[in-house]
Structures are given as structure tokens and as C-alpha cells.
Design a protein around this motif. Sequence first.
Motif, PDB file in Angstrom:
ATOM      1  N   TYR A 155       0.839  -1.193   0.000  1.00 26.71           N
ATOM      2  CA  TYR A 155       0.000   0.000   0.000  1.00 26.71           C
ATOM      3  C   TYR A 155       0.874   1.241   0.000  1.00 26.71           C
ATOM      4  N   LYS A 156       0.245   2.357  -0.344  1.00 30.71           N
ATOM      5  CA  LYS A 156       0.955   3.631  -0.357  1.00 30.71           C
ATOM      6  C   LYS A 156       0.116   4.665   0.385  1.00 30.71           C
ATOM      7  N   LEU A 157       0.643   5.149   1.500  1.00 33.75           N
ATOM      8  CA  LEU A 157       0.000   6.192   2.289  1.00 33.75           C
ATOM      9  C   LEU A 157       0.988   7.327   2.500  1.00 33.75           C
ATOM     10  N   THR A 158       0.475   8.532   2.624  1.00 31.49           N
ATOM     11  CA  THR A 158       1.339   9.645   2.993  1.00 31.49           C
ATOM     12  C   THR A 158       1.792   9.453   4.432  1.00 31.49           C
ATOM     13  N   VAL A 159       2.791  10.209   4.843  1.00 34.66           N
ATOM     14  CA  VAL A 159       3.274  10.078   6.218  1.00 34.66           C
ATOM     15  C   VAL A 159       2.171  10.440   7.210  1.00 34.66           C
ATOM     16  N   THR A 160       1.357  11.442   6.899  1.00 35.78           N
ATOM     17  CA  THR A 160       0.253  11.826   7.790  1.00 35.78           C
ATOM     18  C   THR A 160      -0.798  10.726   7.859  1.00 35.78           C
ATOM     19  N   GLU A 161      -1.146  10.137   6.704  1.00 41.11           N
ATOM     20  CA  GLU A 161      -2.130   9.052   6.682  1.00 41.11           C
ATOM     21  C   GLU A 161      -1.632   7.848   7.482  1.00 41.11           C
ATOM     22  N   GLN A 162      -0.360   7.529   7.340  1.00 43.39           N
ATOM     23  CA  GLN A 162       0.186   6.402   8.096  1.00 43.39           C
ATOM     24  C   GLN A 162       0.121   6.661   9.593  1.00 43.39           C
ATOM     25  N   LYS A 163       0.437   7.882   9.996  1.00 45.95           N
ATOM     26  CA  LYS A 163       0.416   8.198  11.422  1.00 45.95           C
ATOM     27  C   LYS A 163      -1.002   8.166  11.987  1.00 45.95           C
ATOM     28  N   ILE A 164      -1.983   8.540  11.190  1.00 46.06           N
ATOM     29  CA  ILE A 164      -3.377   8.423  11.630  1.00 46.06           C
ATOM     30  C   ILE A 164      -3.726   6.951  11.865  1.00 46.06           C
ATOM     31  N   ILE A 165      -3.410   6.106  10.884  1.00 49.97           N
ATOM     32  CA  ILE A 165      -3.715   4.682  11.006  1.00 49.97           C
ATOM     33  C   ILE A 165      -3.017   4.078  12.220  1.00 49.97           C
ATOM     34  N   LEU A 166      -1.740   4.373  12.384  1.00 47.98           N
ATOM     35  CA  LEU A 166      -0.983   3.787  13.493  1.00 47.98           C
ATOM     36  C   LEU A 166      -1.458   4.309  14.839  1.00 47.98           C
ATOM     37  N   TYR A 167      -1.839   5.583  14.878  1.00 49.92           N
ATOM     38  CA  TYR A 167      -2.404   6.157  16.104  1.00 49.92           C
ATOM     39  C   TYR A 167      -3.684   5.406  16.486  1.00 49.92           C
ATOM     40  N   LEU A 168      -4.514   5.106  15.494  1.00 50.99           N
ATOM     41  CA  LEU A 168      -5.758   4.383  15.754  1.00 50.99           C
ATOM     42  C   LEU A 168      -5.482   2.936  16.156  1.00 50.99           C
ATOM     43  N   VAL A 169      -4.515   2.303  15.491  1.00 53.21           N
ATOM     44  CA  VAL A 169      -4.158   0.929  15.851  1.00 53.21           C
ATOM     45  C   VAL A 169      -3.702   0.863  17.305  1.00 53.21           C
ATOM     46  N   SER A 170      -3.026   1.916  17.771  1.00 50.20           N
ATOM     47  CA  SER A 170      -2.531   1.925  19.149  1.00 50.20           C
ATOM     48  C   SER A 170      -3.665   1.989  20.168  1.00 50.20           C
ATOM     49  N   GLN A 171      -4.880   2.293  19.722  1.00 47.38           N
ATOM     50  CA  GLN A 171      -6.034   2.312  20.626  1.00 47.38           C
ATOM     51  C   GLN A 171      -6.634   0.925  20.828  1.00 47.38           C
ATOM     52  N   ILE A 172      -6.244  -0.035  20.000  1.00 48.01           N
ATOM     53  CA  ILE A 172      -6.792  -1.381  20.117  1.00 48.01           C
ATOM     54  C   ILE A 172      -6.185  -2.084  21.322  1.00 48.01           C
ATOM     55  N   HIS A 173      -7.030  -2.681  22.146  1.00 50.24           N
ATOM     56  CA  HIS A 173      -6.570  -3.474  23.282  1.00 50.24           C
ATOM     57  C   HIS A 173      -6.391  -4.925  22.839  1.00 50.24           C
ATOM     58  N   LYS A 174      -5.434  -5.607  23.449  1.00 52.55           N
ATOM     59  CA  LYS A 174      -5.121  -6.977  23.019  1.00 52.55           C
ATOM     60  C   LYS A 174      -6.298  -7.927  23.206  1.00 52.55           C
ATOM     61  N   ASP A 175      -7.236  -7.587  24.108  1.00 50.56           N
ATOM     62  CA  ASP A 175      -8.385  -8.462  24.341  1.00 50.56           C
ATOM     63  C   ASP A 175      -9.614  -8.076  23.527  1.00 50.56           C
ATOM     64  N   ASP A 176      -9.546  -7.013  22.765  1.00 52.43           N
ATOM     65  CA  ASP A 176     -10.691  -6.586  21.941  1.00 52.43           C
ATOM     66  C   ASP A 176     -11.031  -7.675  20.924  1.00 52.43           C
ATOM     67  N   ASP A 177     -12.319  -7.990  20.801  1.00 51.87           N
ATOM     68  CA  ASP A 177     -12.739  -8.960  19.791  1.00 51.87           C
ATOM     69  C   ASP A 177     -13.508  -8.310  18.653  1.00 51.87           C
ATOM     70  N   ASP A 178     -13.617  -6.983  18.693  1.00 52.22           N
ATOM     71  CA  ASP A 178     -14.263  -6.263  17.603  1.00 52.22           C
ATOM     72  C   ASP A 178     -13.709  -4.840  17.580  1.00 52.22           C
ATOM     73  N   PHE A 179     -13.806  -4.202  16.405  1.00 58.59           N
ATOM     74  CA  PHE A 179     -13.386  -2.812  16.309  1.00 58.59           C
ATOM     75  C   PHE A 179     -14.391  -1.904  16.995  1.00 58.59           C
ATOM     76  N   LYS A 180     -13.905  -0.785  17.506  1.00 57.36           N
ATOM     77  CA  LYS A 180     -14.763   0.251  18.061  1.00 57.36           C
ATOM     78  C   LYS A 180     -14.777   1.440  17.116  1.00 57.36           C
ATOM     79  N   MET A 181     -15.561   2.443  17.485  1.00 55.89           N
ATOM     80  CA  MET A 181     -15.467   3.731  16.818  1.00 55.89           C
ATOM     81  C   MET A 181     -14.336   4.469  17.534  1.00 55.89           C
ATOM     82  N   TYR A 182     -13.182   4.530  16.896  1.00 54.19           N
ATOM     83  CA  TYR A 182     -12.000   5.066  17.567  1.00 54.19           C
ATOM     84  C   TYR A 182     -11.983   6.583  17.506  1.00 54.19           C
ATOM     85  N   SER A 183     -11.562   7.159  18.622  1.00 51.98           N
ATOM     86  CA  SER A 183     -11.644   8.605  18.797  1.00 51.98           C
ATOM     87  C   SER A 183     -10.314   9.267  18.496  1.00 51.98           C
ATOM     88  N   LEU A 184     -10.387  10.376  17.789  1.00 53.00           N
ATOM     89  CA  LEU A 184      -9.193  11.128  17.409  1.00 53.00           C
ATOM     90  C   LEU A 184      -9.368  12.588  17.809  1.00 53.00           C
TER      91      LEU A 184
END
Length: 204
Positions: A25-54
Motif C-alpha cells: 500500500y501507499k499512504l502519505t506520512v500523515t495518513e500512516q500516522k493516523i492509522i498507526l495512532y488508531l491501531v494503538s487504541q486497540i486493546h489486546k483483548d478486543d474482539d471487535d473494532f470500536k469507533m476510535y476517537s481522534l
Amino acid sequence: MEPPITQQSNNNSVTKSNILIEASYKLTVTEQKIILYLVSQIHKDDDDFKMYSLPIQHFYELLGYRGSPKYSEMRDITRNLMRKILEIKEGKKLKQMSWISYVEYDEHSGRVYLSFDPRLKPYLLQLKKEFTTYRLKNVMELKSGYSIRIYEILKRWQFINDVEIPLDELRKMVGATDKYLEYHQKKSPCSCAKGNHGEDRSFI
């Protein structure tokens, strides 16, 4: 109902399946940081995605911006991000999917809520094996989208002494199919990444 909000820290961890690390995939540096910031909100025990807050102001500060953020800028960024496709190859299957399936702006609270594409669940949730983890702060300091992707790929192979990745394959992974990747050292037709057991960014 207001979505649950996870308390954020730049010291949070990012965990992705190795298959997702090696996706193309190809993302800009800002787009990648948004995705990674959101991924960091996932807890290891989560079994479904949430509506992640930014939080707009907090995220601007994480990216090194100063002053009052503008919603128009963020809308442009998330609109473009929703158009970006990643390709995952598993055996004889090639899967194409988007990163984000939904975005909601709340100007009253000064927050943006984003949802991952549900097809990403196997690559981000309930990971028990064949995954890579690193600190969010290690990539938030990087200035290039290519640097982030190279970092992730090296991190994925950190505990392997030597690994060879064909240059054409590496270019697809980092989204550089339309330009030549420049390296500090010239290499043969494959790029050799060496892992290091010490400091998290010692191989950069």
C-alpha cells in the motif's frame, strides 16, 4: 450514544499481524500516522473494532503542528485516506480492502471518530502469533512515509540475523512502485535487512 474513548499516550504500542506488515500500500506520512495512532487504541483483548476517537488538537500536537487545527484540513486528509486501498496476498488469494470504512466529525467536542474496515479484523484483533509490536512514538518521530514502512519491515524481521527481500517486492510493500528507492548504501538486486536485539530503533 457516544462511542467509548480510550485514553491515549504516545507511549502506546502498535501491534499488527506480519501479513499486514508485508501488505502492499501507499499512504502519505500523515495518513500512516493516523492509522498507526488508531491501531494503538486497540486493546489486546478486543474482539471487535470500536469507533476510535481522534482528538483534533492532541493529534495535531502529536504530528508536530502548532496553532489551532482546521477541520477543513482534517476532512481532506480523511477523505483521501478512505480512498486508499491495501493489497494482502495470502497463498493464491489477493485481497483488496480499504483502511477506513466510516468517519464522523463532531465539531462540538472537537473530535473525529473513525472505524476500520471490518475485513481488517484478522490482521489487528486477537493476535496470538506471527505479529509485530513496537512503540507508537518510534514512528511518530519519522518524517517520511517510506521510513515508517521500512521501519515496520525491519522490525518484523528484527530477531532474524539475515533476511533477503527482493527489491521489486520491497518497493510494492512501501508503495514505491513508481519511483526508485534511495538507500544510504547501494545493494544488489535484493535488500538485506538485519535485525538487532537491542534498542528498538537501533537498526534504522
